[in-house]
Enzyme design. Structure first.
Site, PDB file in Angstrom:
ATOM      1  N   ASP A   1       0.762  -1.096  -0.096  1.00 25.02           N
ATOM      2  CA  ASP A   1       0.107   0.141   0.013  1.00 25.02           C
ATOM      3  C   ASP A   1       0.854   1.237  -0.042  1.00 25.02           C
ATOM      4  O   ASP A   1       0.313   2.312  -0.149  1.00 25.02           O
ATOM      5  CB  ASP A   1      -0.930  -0.065   1.176  1.00 25.02           C
ATOM      6  CG  ASP A   1      -2.348  -0.821   1.088  1.00 25.02           C
ATOM      7  OD1 ASP A   1      -2.287  -1.512  -0.006  1.00 25.02           O
ATOM      8  OD2 ASP A   1      -3.135  -1.053   2.128  1.00 25.02           O
TER       9      ASP A   1
ATOM     10  N   ASN B   1       0.676  -7.584  -7.084  1.00 23.71           N
ATOM     11  CA  ASN B   1      -0.763  -7.438  -6.791  1.00 23.71           C
ATOM     12  C   ASN B   1      -1.254  -5.891  -6.467  1.00 23.71           C
ATOM     13  O   ASN B   1      -2.439  -5.676  -6.405  1.00 23.71           O
ATOM     14  CB  ASN B   1      -1.060  -8.230  -5.161  1.00 23.71           C
ATOM     15  CG  ASN B   1      -0.243  -7.587  -3.973  1.00 23.71           C
ATOM     16  OD1 ASN B   1       0.665  -6.948  -4.230  1.00 23.71           O
ATOM     17  ND2 ASN B   1      -0.976  -7.595  -2.811  1.00 23.71           N
TER      18      ASN B   1
ATOM     19  N   LYS C   1      -5.618  -3.347  -6.961  1.00 20.29           N
ATOM     20  CA  LYS C   1      -6.108  -2.894  -6.022  1.00 20.29           C
ATOM     21  C   LYS C   1      -7.154  -1.828  -6.454  1.00 20.29           C
ATOM     22  O   LYS C   1      -7.855  -2.119  -7.519  1.00 20.29           O
ATOM     23  CB  LYS C   1      -4.781  -2.156  -5.362  1.00 20.29           C
ATOM     24  CG  LYS C   1      -3.763  -2.821  -4.800  1.00 20.29           C
ATOM     25  CD  LYS C   1      -3.957  -3.599  -3.417  1.00 20.29           C
ATOM     26  CE  LYS C   1      -2.873  -4.042  -2.930  1.00 20.29           C
ATOM     27  NZ  LYS C   1      -3.057  -4.737  -1.824  1.00 20.29           N
TER      28      LYS C   1
ATOM     29  N   LYS D   1     -12.019   7.239   1.312  1.00 16.57           N
ATOM     30  CA  LYS D   1     -12.080   5.672   1.511  1.00 16.57           C
ATOM     31  C   LYS D   1     -11.309   5.472   2.814  1.00 16.57           C
ATOM     32  O   LYS D   1     -11.966   4.638   3.562  1.00 16.57           O
ATOM     33  CB  LYS D   1     -11.426   5.114   0.277  1.00 16.57           C
ATOM     34  CG  LYS D   1     -11.548   3.477   0.500  1.00 16.57           C
ATOM     35  CD  LYS D   1     -10.989   2.848  -0.623  1.00 16.57           C
ATOM     36  CE  LYS D   1     -11.376   1.277  -0.811  1.00 16.57           C
ATOM     37  NZ  LYS D   1     -10.529   0.667  -0.107  1.00 16.57           N
TER      38      LYS D   1
HETATM   39  O1  LIG Z   1      -6.093  -7.320   5.084  1.00 17.25           O
HETATM   40  C1  LIG Z   1      -5.933  -6.007   4.879  1.00 17.25           C
HETATM   41  O2  LIG Z   1      -6.619  -5.473   5.852  1.00 17.25           O
HETATM   42  C2  LIG Z   1      -5.338  -5.554   3.762  1.00 17.25           C
HETATM   43  C3  LIG Z   1      -4.582  -6.318   3.003  1.00 17.25           C
HETATM   44  C4  LIG Z   1      -3.670  -5.588   2.133  1.00 17.25           C
HETATM   45  O3  LIG Z   1      -4.245  -6.306   0.806  1.00 17.25           O
HETATM   46  P1  LIG Z   1      -3.672  -7.459   0.022  1.00 17.25           P
HETATM   47  O4  LIG Z   1      -3.625  -8.701   0.994  1.00 17.25           O
HETATM   48  O5  LIG Z   1      -4.693  -7.550  -1.024  1.00 17.25           O
HETATM   49  O6  LIG Z   1      -2.345  -6.950  -0.696  1.00 17.25           O
HETATM   50  C5  LIG Z   1      -3.745  -4.361   1.917  1.00 17.25           C
HETATM   51  O7  LIG Z   1      -3.325  -3.775   0.886  1.00 17.25           O
HETATM   52  C6  LIG Z   1      -5.160  -3.760   2.115  1.00 17.25           C
HETATM   53  O8  LIG Z   1      -5.112  -2.387   1.893  1.00 17.25           O
HETATM   54  C7  LIG Z   1      -5.566  -4.134   3.567  1.00 17.25           C
HETATM   55  C1  LIG Z   2      -5.545  -1.608  -1.266  1.00 21.38           C
HETATM   56  C2  LIG Z   2      -6.507  -1.190  -0.398  1.00 21.38           C
HETATM   57  O1  LIG Z   2      -7.638  -1.557   0.014  1.00 21.38           O
HETATM   58  P1  LIG Z   2      -8.643  -2.754   0.106  1.00 21.38           P
HETATM   59  O2  LIG Z   2      -7.941  -3.453  -0.548  1.00 21.38           O
HETATM   60  O3  LIG Z   2      -8.881  -2.963   1.671  1.00 21.38           O
HETATM   61  O4  LIG Z   2      -9.980  -2.022  -0.536  1.00 21.38           O
HETATM   62  C3  LIG Z   2      -5.928  -0.022   0.277  1.00 21.38           C
HETATM   63  O5  LIG Z   2      -6.418   0.722   1.169  1.00 21.38           O
HETATM   64  O6  LIG Z   2      -4.894   0.640  -0.258  1.00 21.38           O
END
Ligand SMILES: O=C(O)C1=C[C@@H](OP(=O)(O)O)[C@@H](O)[C@H](O)C1
Ligand SMILES: C=C(OP(=O)(O)O)C(=O)O
Length: 417
Positions: free
Chosen positions: A296, A319, A323, A399
């Protein structure tokens, strides 16, 4: 030194809401995140019949280990992937017919490995428009549990959803995972499950979740480390000092390691027990960094990269393409528009030093693109580059941090930038 108060962690708030909803008794969640994602999660719980009392500083949730209190519901998950991925798993452990839908943006994001795993566990789940995407309907009749395999190469949230629901199954779960990304988020899940009374553990590639009930807890939510990255980056970029209270060495959030990346680029970093402080150098140096664990913060680093002395190369982040938008493509597009040398491959981006020209940033409705490139504007001001950098969709920060622009404006006013 500037102290910046950062709102609550999105990821911890979402997990705490799930755990509180699944626990026996009434839990209190202190300093939750107030943003579109967390409001969407709470609204989803309310639609499923959970009782949530919301005061600004503390949310009280009455748990229901048997699952949703209603037999039918339609849940709208907005843009939040935690909502869109965790709540169908929670509903599957109950009894009833639950339909889930999400925004266009979230509908495009993958879900297949999670819904496939739920089906492998015997859950009756149908996708309406496209396999592996929202909208979907769960006809729930409890989950027996057992062993399953999961590909977590696109998102760790599939694993977190299954881990969280594991204690609600009759026999528990043994989940063997391949290609896991975002490992610190899974460690966060396990640590928080322990706080709510379940001893799930990892042995090699397998996660064992006993069918041990969650108990209600009084839980203090940390400030959000991904949100903090913009303010720490701002300090690193401008030679100033920023302290973020509430984020220290005991933090559950991997994204705090972004401060380590800034240290490698020449910033001074002090990680205390309950705060982090970053002081920027005269000029940042280039860096090559694997951000698989902390993806992130990729846009944050990409947005300050042009001001470094040497190239900045970010690796192993495929990945980030699935997003809120394709973040490697969005960073490349915006940096190129600013006249910066940039190239990308399947899972990497490399950015050359340069003098960005101000543009209107294409946010693609992605809060992180908006917040990251807002920090670029401080670099322009510091380097005396004329003109204003603007965003095509400033509101998308809602968000995770509706007050972001105000907070950054206050910082700029204090620094006279
Ligand atoms: O489990 C979580 O709260 C999150 C996991 C991450 O996603 P990914 O596992 O898809 O990378 C992150 O990017 C997202 O903002 C929040
Ligand atoms: C990827 C993100 O959010 P989410 O996957 O939780 O929607 C983020 O907050 O950068």
């Amino acid at each position: 030194m500037t102290v910046v108060q950062i709102p609550g962690s999105k990821s911890i708030t979402a997990r705490a809401l799930f755990l509180a909803a699944a626990a026996e008794g009434s839990s209190v969640l202190r300093r939750p995140l107030l943003s579109d994602d967390s409001e969407g999660f709470v609204q989803g719980l309310a639609t499923l019949g959970y009782r949530v009392d919301r005061q600004p500083e503390a949310w009280t949730i009455e748990g229901r280990p048997a699952g949703p209190a209603v037999a039918e519901a339609e849940v709208y998950c907005r843009d939040g992937a935690t909502t869109a991925r965790f709540l169908p798993a929670l509903a599957a452990a109950g009894r009833g017919t639950f339909r889930f839908d999400a925004s266009e943006q979230m509908r495009r994001r993958p879900l297949g490995p999670l819904t496939g795993a739920l089906r492998e566990l015997g859950v009756d789940l149908t996708h309406e428009l496209a396999e592996g995407h929202h909208p979907l309907t769960v006809r729930a009749d409890g989950i027996k549990g057992g062993a399953l395999t999961l590909d977590a190469g696109l998102s760790s949230q599939f694993l977190t959803a299954l881990l969280l629901v594991g204690p609600l199954t009759a026999e528990g779960l043994d989940i063997t995972v391949s290609d896991l990304v975002s490992v610190p988020y899974v460690e966060m899940t396990l640590a928080m499950m322990r706080r709510f009374g379940n001893d799930a553990r990892r042995v090699g590639d397998t996660f064992h979740v006993p069918p041990q009930p969650y108990r209600a807890t009084d839980y203090l939510i940390e400030p959000d480390a991904s949100t903090a990255s913009y303010f720490l980056a701002a300090a690193a970029l401008t030679g100033r000092t920023v302290t973020v209270p509430g984020l220290g060495s005991g933090s559950l959030q991997g994204d705090l390691r972004f401060a380590e990346v800034l240290r490698r680029m020449g910033a001074e970093v002090e990680l205390g027990t309950d705060s982090v402080t970053v002081t920027g150098p005269e000029r940042l140096s280039g860096v090559t960094v694997n951000m698989r664990d902390i993806s992130d913060t990729v846009p944050t680093l990409a947005a300050i990269a042009p001001f470094a002395e040497g190239p900045v190369r970010i690796e192993d982040v495929y990945n980030t393409r699935v997003k809120e938008c394709d973040r490697l493509a969005a960073c490349e597009q915006n940096l190129a528009a600013m006249g910066i040398g940039v190239s990308t491959g399947r899972d990497w981006i490399e950015i050359q030093p340069g003098r960005p020209t101000p543009v209107t940033v294409a946010c693609h409705g992605d809060h992180r693109i908006a917040m990251a490139f807002s920090v670029t504007a401080l670099g322009l001001a510091k380097n005396g580059i004329p003109g204003a950098l603007t965003l095509d969709d400033p509101g998308c920060v809602r968000k995770t941090f509706p007050g972001f622009h105000q907070a950054l404006a206050e910082l700029r006013a204090e620094w006279q930038l």
